[in-house]
Write a protein that holds these residues in place. Sequence first.
Motif, PDB file in Angstrom:
ATOM      1  N   ASP A   1      31.231  70.111  32.505  1.00 41.81           N
ATOM      2  CA  ASP A   1      30.511  68.869  32.940  1.00 41.81           C
ATOM      3  C   ASP A   1      29.509  69.758  33.810  1.00 41.81           C
ATOM      4  O   ASP A   1      30.139  70.825  34.741  1.00 41.81           O
ATOM      5  N   VAL A   2      28.093  70.118  33.605  1.00 39.87           N
ATOM      6  CA  VAL A   2      27.366  71.130  34.568  1.00 39.87           C
ATOM      7  C   VAL A   2      27.274  70.962  35.628  1.00 39.87           C
ATOM      8  O   VAL A   2      25.861  71.169  35.952  1.00 39.87           O
ATOM      9  N   GLN A   3      27.645  70.385  36.490  1.00 43.38           N
ATOM     10  CA  GLN A   3      27.570  69.794  37.503  1.00 43.38           C
ATOM     11  C   GLN A   3      27.880  71.537  38.634  1.00 43.38           C
ATOM     12  O   GLN A   3      28.986  71.602  38.305  1.00 43.38           O
ATOM     13  N   GLY A   4      27.474  71.652  39.771  1.00 47.85           N
ATOM     14  CA  GLY A   4      27.701  73.339  40.588  1.00 47.85           C
ATOM     15  C   GLY A   4      27.149  74.675  39.654  1.00 47.85           C
ATOM     16  O   GLY A   4      26.007  74.126  39.393  1.00 47.85           O
ATOM     17  N   THR A   5      27.655  75.336  39.978  1.00 43.24           N
ATOM     18  CA  THR A   5      27.379  76.496  39.584  1.00 43.24           C
ATOM     19  C   THR A   5      28.889  77.281  38.646  1.00 43.24           C
ATOM     20  O   THR A   5      29.631  77.383  39.178  1.00 43.24           O
ATOM     21  N   GLY A   6      28.072  78.334  38.049  1.00 45.30           N
ATOM     22  CA  GLY A   6      29.912  79.053  37.826  1.00 45.30           C
ATOM     23  C   GLY A   6      30.322  78.528  36.117  1.00 45.30           C
ATOM     24  O   GLY A   6      29.218  78.350  35.341  1.00 45.30           O
ATOM     25  N   GLU A   7      31.572  78.716  37.073  1.00 48.99           N
ATOM     26  CA  GLU A   7      31.875  77.972  35.300  1.00 48.99           C
ATOM     27  C   GLU A   7      32.655  76.307  35.695  1.00 48.99           C
ATOM     28  O   GLU A   7      31.918  75.823  36.751  1.00 48.99           O
ATOM     29  N   TYR A   8      32.639  75.268  34.530  1.00 50.78           N
ATOM     30  CA  TYR A   8      32.256  74.139  34.272  1.00 50.78           C
ATOM     31  C   TYR A   8      32.882  73.402  33.783  1.00 50.78           C
ATOM     32  O   TYR A   8      33.359  73.896  33.042  1.00 50.78           O
ATOM     33  N   ASP A   9      34.106  72.520  34.356  1.00 46.75           N
ATOM     34  CA  ASP A   9      35.338  72.431  33.408  1.00 46.75           C
ATOM     35  C   ASP A   9      34.886  70.985  32.673  1.00 46.75           C
ATOM     36  O   ASP A   9      32.954  71.366  32.188  1.00 46.75           O
ATOM     37  N   ILE A  10      36.197  71.866  31.822  1.00 46.09           N
ATOM     38  CA  ILE A  10      35.801  71.049  29.704  1.00 46.09           C
ATOM     39  C   ILE A  10      36.422  70.343  29.747  1.00 46.09           C
ATOM     40  O   ILE A  10      37.275  69.571  30.239  1.00 46.09           O
ATOM     41  N   TRP A  11      35.576  69.321  28.955  1.00 48.46           N
ATOM     42  CA  TRP A  11      36.191  67.630  28.877  1.00 48.46           C
ATOM     43  C   TRP A  11      36.234  67.506  27.724  1.00 48.46           C
ATOM     44  O   TRP A  11      35.949  68.916  26.755  1.00 48.46           O
ATOM     45  N   VAL A  12      37.356  67.074  26.865  1.00 51.55           N
ATOM     46  CA  VAL A  12      36.794  66.228  25.502  1.00 51.55           C
ATOM     47  C   VAL A  12      36.935  64.866  24.952  1.00 51.55           C
ATOM     48  O   VAL A  12      37.443  64.260  25.927  1.00 51.55           O
ATOM     49  N   MET A  13      36.161  64.084  24.631  1.00 53.89           N
ATOM     50  CA  MET A  13      35.445  63.546  23.751  1.00 53.89           C
ATOM     51  C   MET A  13      36.870  62.810  23.210  1.00 53.89           C
ATOM     52  O   MET A  13      36.414  63.547  21.964  1.00 53.89           O
ATOM     53  N   GLY A  14      37.256  62.438  22.877  1.00 54.99           N
ATOM     54  CA  GLY A  14      38.436  61.815  21.530  1.00 54.99           C
ATOM     55  C   GLY A  14      37.019  61.103  20.688  1.00 54.99           C
ATOM     56  O   GLY A  14      36.071  60.317  21.119  1.00 54.99           O
ATOM     57  N   ALA A  15      37.764  61.023  19.132  1.00 55.56           N
ATOM     58  CA  ALA A  15      37.181  60.771  18.223  1.00 55.56           C
ATOM     59  C   ALA A  15      36.222  59.845  18.238  1.00 55.56           C
ATOM     60  O   ALA A  15      35.984  58.953  17.532  1.00 55.56           O
ATOM     61  N   ASP A  16      37.251  58.488  18.983  1.00 55.08           N
ATOM     62  CA  ASP A  16      37.338  57.021  19.096  1.00 55.08           C
ATOM     63  C   ASP A  16      36.108  56.974  20.014  1.00 55.08           C
ATOM     64  O   ASP A  16      36.230  55.935  19.798  1.00 55.08           O
ATOM     65  N   LEU A  17      35.770  57.799  20.497  1.00 55.66           N
ATOM     66  CA  LEU A  17      34.645  58.000  21.167  1.00 55.66           C
ATOM     67  C   LEU A  17      35.142  56.607  22.344  1.00 55.66           C
ATOM     68  O   LEU A  17      33.840  55.834  23.315  1.00 55.66           O
ATOM     69  N   GLU A  18      36.910  56.570  23.060  1.00 51.44           N
ATOM     70  CA  GLU A  18      36.784  55.518  24.077  1.00 51.44           C
ATOM     71  C   GLU A  18      37.580  56.682  25.295  1.00 51.44           C
ATOM     72  O   GLU A  18      37.494  56.141  26.403  1.00 51.44           O
ATOM     73  N   SER A  19      37.435  57.710  24.458  1.00 50.51           N
ATOM     74  CA  SER A  19      38.469  58.072  25.507  1.00 50.51           C
ATOM     75  C   SER A  19      37.896  59.997  26.162  1.00 50.51           C
ATOM     76  O   SER A  19      37.243  60.455  25.161  1.00 50.51           O
ATOM     77  N   ILE A  20      37.663  59.828  27.980  1.00 46.42           N
ATOM     78  CA  ILE A  20      37.541  61.508  28.236  1.00 46.42           C
ATOM     79  C   ILE A  20      38.921  62.127  28.491  1.00 46.42           C
ATOM     80  O   ILE A  20      38.805  61.150  30.052  1.00 46.42           O
ATOM     81  N   ARG A  21      39.026  63.383  28.128  1.00 48.80           N
ATOM     82  CA  ARG A  21      40.064  63.589  28.719  1.00 48.80           C
ATOM     83  C   ARG A  21      39.942  64.855  29.508  1.00 48.80           C
ATOM     84  O   ARG A  21      38.855  66.061  28.926  1.00 48.80           O
ATOM     85  N   PHE A  22      40.970  65.530  30.581  1.00 46.95           N
ATOM     86  CA  PHE A  22      40.439  67.107  31.501  1.00 46.95           C
ATOM     87  C   PHE A  22      40.787  67.835  30.344  1.00 46.95           C
ATOM     88  O   PHE A  22      41.724  67.926  29.620  1.00 46.95           O
ATOM     89  N   GLY A  23      39.868  69.324  30.321  1.00 51.46           N
ATOM     90  CA  GLY A  23      40.510  70.047  29.184  1.00 51.46           C
ATOM     91  C   GLY A  23      40.798  71.779  30.137  1.00 51.46           C
ATOM     92  O   GLY A  23      41.478  72.206  29.451  1.00 51.46           O
ATOM     93  N   GLY A  24      39.881  71.281  31.199  1.00 49.48           N
ATOM     94  CA  GLY A  24      40.165  72.758  31.641  1.00 49.48           C
ATOM     95  C   GLY A  24      39.011  73.902  32.499  1.00 49.48           C
ATOM     96  O   GLY A  24      38.337  73.474  31.992  1.00 49.48           O
ATOM     97  N   GLU A  25      39.259  74.597  33.311  1.00 51.03           N
ATOM     98  CA  GLU A  25      38.305  74.618  33.865  1.00 51.03           C
ATOM     99  C   GLU A  25      37.909  75.890  33.718  1.00 51.03           C
ATOM    100  O   GLU A  25      36.486  75.948  33.944  1.00 51.03           O
ATOM    101  N   THR A  26      38.139  76.523  32.601  1.00 49.79           N
ATOM    102  CA  THR A  26      37.534  77.269  32.206  1.00 49.79           C
ATOM    103  C   THR A  26      37.407  77.754  30.742  1.00 49.79           C
ATOM    104  O   THR A  26      38.847  77.367  30.154  1.00 49.79           O
ATOM    105  N   LEU A  27      36.844  78.527  29.646  1.00 45.72           N
ATOM    106  CA  LEU A  27      36.803  78.193  28.124  1.00 45.72           C
ATOM    107  C   LEU A  27      38.545  79.111  27.889  1.00 45.72           C
ATOM    108  O   LEU A  27      39.638  78.313  27.234  1.00 45.72           O
TER     109      LEU A  27
END
Length: 191
Positions: free
Chosen positions: A123-149
């Motif tokens: 989610d490329v809003q702001g600066t620095g580290e960007y939150d990481i998200w996971v879009m499910g293969a079903d194209l229906e769910s988006i879940r938070f993955g972490g604040e950094t890699l």
Amino acid sequence: MWDGVFAEFRRGFASSEAEIARAEAELGFRLPDSYRSFCEACGAGRTNDHFRIATPLPFEPADLVTRANLIALSVSEALRALRANPDFADQPIRFEIEGGDEAILDRACFFGEGEDGAFLFWDVQGTGEYDIWVMGADLESIRFGGETLVDFVRATQGAKIHTILGLAATPLPSRFDGIDEATLARAVRPD
């Protein structure tokens, strides 16, 4: 930063500063520090036997910018096809988004793929580290993955994987399997 993240580690072809700078210029934002260090320390390869993290590379098929654009186009086309399907004409397409921020897809930059068909994005809003998200293969769910890699990789190695990939997911092995330059080059120019 990556010391101790992987129990098994085989380094892949690393991104150069010039390749990272090129990717940043083409994408229009500075890449997160945790990701930049991943590109330099780990390189191209597969993380935890499950995720392919695209890195800035001189090999177009595996390059971050190419993969980001290809995944975004694929997701867009899949959604367009669903909207055009008469069976779904009366149903709005909605994602189950953790936190409920529907604008997150407008700010998404895809950078990885799971063996299960899931997509990773920042989610490329702001600066620095960007939150990481996971879009499910079903194209229906988006879940938070972490604040950094680093946070994301560690979370998928442990019990937090359930909140990222679903209740049926089991912790992934702590492993990085790098792809060397010769293998990447063969993918571009088959012998």
